[in-house]
Enzyme design. Structure first.
Site, PDB file in Angstrom:
ATOM      1  N   ARG A 196       0.830  -1.207   0.000  1.00 17.86           N
ATOM      2  CA  ARG A 196       0.000   0.000   0.000  1.00 17.86           C
ATOM      3  C   ARG A 196       0.864   1.257   0.000  1.00 17.86           C
ATOM      4  O   ARG A 196       0.542   2.237  -0.695  1.00 17.86           O
ATOM      5  CB  ARG A 196      -0.921  -0.017   1.213  1.00 17.86           C
ATOM      6  CG  ARG A 196      -1.728   1.259   1.394  1.00 17.86           C
ATOM      7  CD  ARG A 196      -2.711   1.127   2.526  1.00 17.86           C
ATOM      8  NE  ARG A 196      -3.281   2.410   2.910  1.00 17.86           N
ATOM      9  CZ  ARG A 196      -2.869   3.172   3.902  1.00 17.86           C
ATOM     10  NH1 ARG A 196      -1.861   2.768   4.677  1.00 17.86           N
ATOM     11  NH2 ARG A 196      -3.452   4.330   4.173  1.00 17.86           N
ATOM     12  N   SER A 206      -6.753   3.474   0.864  1.00 14.96           N
ATOM     13  CA  SER A 206      -6.721   2.914   2.217  1.00 14.96           C
ATOM     14  C   SER A 206      -6.628   1.393   2.121  1.00 14.96           C
ATOM     15  O   SER A 206      -6.498   0.820   1.031  1.00 14.96           O
ATOM     16  CB  SER A 206      -7.980   3.326   2.992  1.00 14.96           C
ATOM     17  OG  SER A 206      -9.139   2.780   2.383  1.00 14.96           O
ATOM     18  N   ASP A 240     -19.749   5.534  10.139  1.00 14.19           N
ATOM     19  CA  ASP A 240     -20.234   6.340  11.247  1.00 14.19           C
ATOM     20  C   ASP A 240     -20.302   7.781  10.782  1.00 14.19           C
ATOM     21  O   ASP A 240     -19.284   8.391  10.455  1.00 14.19           O
ATOM     22  CB  ASP A 240     -19.295   6.208  12.450  1.00 14.19           C
ATOM     23  CG  ASP A 240     -19.718   7.107  13.601  1.00 14.19           C
ATOM     24  OD1 ASP A 240     -20.922   7.131  13.911  1.00 14.19           O
ATOM     25  OD2 ASP A 240     -18.849   7.783  14.184  1.00 14.19           O
ATOM     26  N   GLN A 289     -17.651   7.974   0.836  1.00 12.42           N
ATOM     27  CA  GLN A 289     -17.247   8.595   2.097  1.00 12.42           C
ATOM     28  C   GLN A 289     -17.497  10.096   2.075  1.00 12.42           C
ATOM     29  O   GLN A 289     -17.907  10.683   3.086  1.00 12.42           O
ATOM     30  CB  GLN A 289     -15.774   8.295   2.368  1.00 12.42           C
ATOM     31  CG  GLN A 289     -15.521   6.835   2.741  1.00 12.42           C
ATOM     32  CD  GLN A 289     -14.044   6.462   2.688  1.00 12.42           C
ATOM     33  OE1 GLN A 289     -13.221   7.188   2.133  1.00 12.42           O
ATOM     34  NE2 GLN A 289     -13.699   5.311   3.266  1.00 12.42           N
ATOM     35  N   SER A 299     -17.463  -4.069   8.255  1.00 17.34           N
ATOM     36  CA  SER A 299     -17.485  -2.908   9.141  1.00 17.34           C
ATOM     37  C   SER A 299     -16.083  -2.678   9.676  1.00 17.34           C
ATOM     38  O   SER A 299     -15.520  -3.548  10.350  1.00 17.34           O
ATOM     39  CB  SER A 299     -18.461  -3.143  10.299  1.00 17.34           C
ATOM     40  OG  SER A 299     -18.397  -2.077  11.227  1.00 17.34           O
ATOM     41  N   ASN A 300     -15.524  -1.519   9.365  1.00 16.71           N
ATOM     42  CA  ASN A 300     -14.170  -1.201   9.811  1.00 16.71           C
ATOM     43  C   ASN A 300     -14.230  -0.484  11.159  1.00 16.71           C
ATOM     44  O   ASN A 300     -13.997   0.713  11.259  1.00 16.71           O
ATOM     45  CB  ASN A 300     -13.457  -0.343   8.760  1.00 16.71           C
ATOM     46  CG  ASN A 300     -11.990  -0.147   9.080  1.00 16.71           C
ATOM     47  OD1 ASN A 300     -11.426  -0.848   9.917  1.00 16.71           O
ATOM     48  ND2 ASN A 300     -11.374   0.810   8.418  1.00 16.71           N
ATOM     49  N   GLY A 312     -10.857  -4.976  13.060  1.00 18.28           N
ATOM     50  CA  GLY A 312     -10.294  -4.217  14.165  1.00 18.28           C
ATOM     51  C   GLY A 312      -9.158  -3.321  13.711  1.00 18.28           C
ATOM     52  O   GLY A 312      -8.763  -3.296  12.547  1.00 18.28           O
ATOM     53  N   HIS A 340     -26.692 -18.854  11.058  1.00 16.92           N
ATOM     54  CA  HIS A 340     -26.433 -20.275  11.308  1.00 16.92           C
ATOM     55  C   HIS A 340     -27.523 -21.182  10.751  1.00 16.92           C
ATOM     56  O   HIS A 340     -27.400 -22.405  10.793  1.00 16.92           O
ATOM     57  CB  HIS A 340     -26.282 -20.515  12.814  1.00 16.92           C
ATOM     58  CG  HIS A 340     -25.283 -21.579  13.140  1.00 16.92           C
ATOM     59  ND1 HIS A 340     -24.806 -22.465  12.208  1.00 16.92           N
ATOM     60  CD2 HIS A 340     -24.651 -21.898  14.308  1.00 16.92           C
ATOM     61  CE1 HIS A 340     -23.929 -23.281  12.773  1.00 16.92           C
ATOM     62  NE2 HIS A 340     -23.822 -22.955  14.050  1.00 16.92           N
ATOM     63  N   ASP A 392     -22.664 -22.993   8.024  1.00 18.17           N
ATOM     64  CA  ASP A 392     -22.048 -23.705   9.144  1.00 18.17           C
ATOM     65  C   ASP A 392     -20.672 -23.139   9.448  1.00 18.17           C
ATOM     66  O   ASP A 392     -20.114 -22.349   8.681  1.00 18.17           O
ATOM     67  CB  ASP A 392     -21.953 -25.207   8.834  1.00 18.17           C
ATOM     68  CG  ASP A 392     -21.240 -25.487   7.515  1.00 18.17           C
ATOM     69  OD1 ASP A 392     -20.125 -24.973   7.313  1.00 18.17           O
ATOM     70  OD2 ASP A 392     -21.802 -26.223   6.674  1.00 18.17           O
TER      71      ASP A 392
END
Length: 492
Positions: free
Chosen positions: A301, A316, A359, A388, A409-410, A434, A462, A466
């Site tokens: 990157r 990013s 967010d 964004q 989701s970052n 994360g 579920h 599986d």
């Protein structure tokens, strides 16, 4: 003399029957006929029709209640975000009146009439209802007004779509932002020649037209829409910026105690989240977590960032995450599917429309990048930049927010290592990424080295997925990120 007095009496009687009233200053007259006495008191007039006179100003300047149209997708109410007009302003057809926010997207409402705004039925941040009056418009001319029962509501215009309008036989193509710029400068779009694709009117066209009207000299517009890279800063300024970045911003804002409770309605994106998360509770979730070594991808990157910036795109990690997920979905299409309400049928989605949880000031929104399976990493990055930018200003349209098939989701962009993401129905899987951490790890020779590590937390439905399937998909996704060169074999 007797004949004169009889004639005057006749005229007075005629004046009483006709009832002539001055109703306006317009010179246009409408004549309504009705029955009249057969004989006047003097006997000199017979079978003269009564003529009641009234001016056309009763209809000219008619107040039309402009109602909020059906935006679609079952939306019954919206929040007024911004008014582009005020009481007393003149508007033309297709001029922007206001911007409203539904629980799905932000749309611009345009006028159907030429006239003057007489009343705004809502203030900013108030809730407007579909089918209820939005504004009162006093029309300029009789021809602009349809009968009250035939008044048609204006369609809502999504920010993400270019709007096609018919203005006096002239077809215009322009974004709401361009229309607003034209409105603010009292420019009719029908008088502007568009230089964009298919005659689309661009911002530069409006500015050029304005320059011709005012004689102003404008700088030449750039030939490419991609912005050039920012100029290099001085070394001392770079050092100051790095020093400032190393100082953590305060997480706690100053608190001002109001001294009383505050109650406000749940609306906008928050209301959509209530509905979506309530439906998600019906899905039996199971979780799977792992960690990914990002060291090789970080180096790649850093090498590609200057090239992307030279083309006006910020690169990013997320485009790599999305592309790796798409390659994994090719091998495990069950994760890119949806099920019906009773879980009797599975629909395998052909397109990889992967959502990105964002967010924003308006709350949690999840726009999606369409057709990632046929996009390059650079194209994905450019689309992410667009989403964004729109998300930060609350300008995301319905097209951006619907049609998702899989979600990432970052959460690490804010902080935290692990999460328990909630599936967005009708999707069947979601991942939470994360933050990047520099941690000690062993290399292939058993030596302790610094590694850039992220944690991934998956949630899956579920009922149809599986644990083994989720694990294999995660391992494949992980392998693409830890060894980015492997993606070259699969890229199209």
């Amino acid at each position: 003399m007797a004949a004169v007095r009889a004639l005057r009496s006749c005229n007075r009687s005629l004046g009483r029957w006709v009832g002539l009233r001055q109703l306006g200053s317009c010179s246009r007259i409408q004549i309504l006929r009705s029955s009249f006495p057969k004989k006047t008191p003097c006997g000199c007039l017979q079978q003269i029709p009564q003529r009641s006179l009234r001016t056309a100003s009763v209809l000219n300047g008619k107040i039309v209640q402009f109602k909020l149209s059906d935006i679609g997708e079952g939306i019954t109410e919206v929040t007024v975000k911004d008014w582009y007009v005020k009481e007393g302003d003149s508007v033309s057809q297709f001029d922007s009146i206001c911007e409203v926010q539904s629980d799905k997207a932000s749309v611009t409402i345009t006028s159907r009439y030429d006239g003057v705004i007489r009343k705004l039925h809502y203030n900013v941040d108030e809730t407007a209802y579909v089918g209820k009056p939005l504004v009162d418009i006093e029309t300029d001319a009789l021809k602009d007004v349809a009968p009250e029962e035939d008044v048609v509501e204006t369609p809502a215009v999504s920010h993400d779509e270019h709007t096609h309008q018919e203005i006096k036989g002239h077809k215009t193509l322009a974004t709401p932002a361009v229309r607003r710029l034209a409105m603010e400068n009292n420019i009719k779009l029908s008088e502007v020649v568009g230089s964009g694709k298919d005659g689309r009117i661009l911002k530069e066209d409006i500015l050029g037209f304005l320059a011709k009207q005012t004689g102003a000299i404008l700088p030449p517009s750039p030939q490419m829409e991609i912005t050039p890279p920012p100029p290099k800063l001085e070394t001392s300024r770079q050092q100051q910026k790095a020093k400032a970045a190393s100082i953590p911003a305060p997480l706690i804002k100053p608190v001002v105690f109001a001294g009383k409770d505050v109650t406000e309605p749940v609306k906008g994106f928050h209301k959509a989240m209530v509905k979506t998360m309530s439906a998600a509770l019906k899905i039996p979730h199971f979780g799977y977590c792992d960690e990914v070594d990002m060291t090789n991808l970080s180096q790649l990157r850093e090498e590609l960032k200057p090239l992307a910036e030279s083309r006006g795109v910020r690169l990013s990690f997320m485009p790599f995450f999305l592309k790796a997920a798409s390659l994994g979905l090719v091998q495990f299409p069950i994760l890119n599917s949806s099920v019906d309400e009773n879980c009797q049928n599975i629909t395998y989605k052909a397109a990889h429309n992967i959502g990105i949880a964002m967010d924003t000031q308006q709350g949690l929104v999840v726009p999606n990048v369409k057709n990632i399976q046929v996009r390059s990493i650079f194209e994905i990055a450019a689309e992410l930049n667009r989403l964004q930018s729109l998300g930060s200003t609350g300008q995301l349209g319905a097209t951006d927010l619907t049609g998702g098939t899989f979600t990432l989701s970052n959460i690490g962009s804010i902080g935290g290592t692990y999460a328990k993401p909630v599936i967005l129905p009708p999707e069947v899987a979601i991942g939470a990424i994360g933050k990047v951490q520099v941690l000690p790890r062993f290399d292939s020779k058993g030596q302790v080295v610094k590694a850039q590590i992220i944690n991934i937390s998956w949630s899956a439905d579920h009922r149809i997925i599986d644990g083994a399937t989720m694990s294999r998909f995660s391992n494949l996704w992980k392998s693409y990120l830890e060894n980015p060169s492997l993606m070259l074999l699969e890229l199209k």
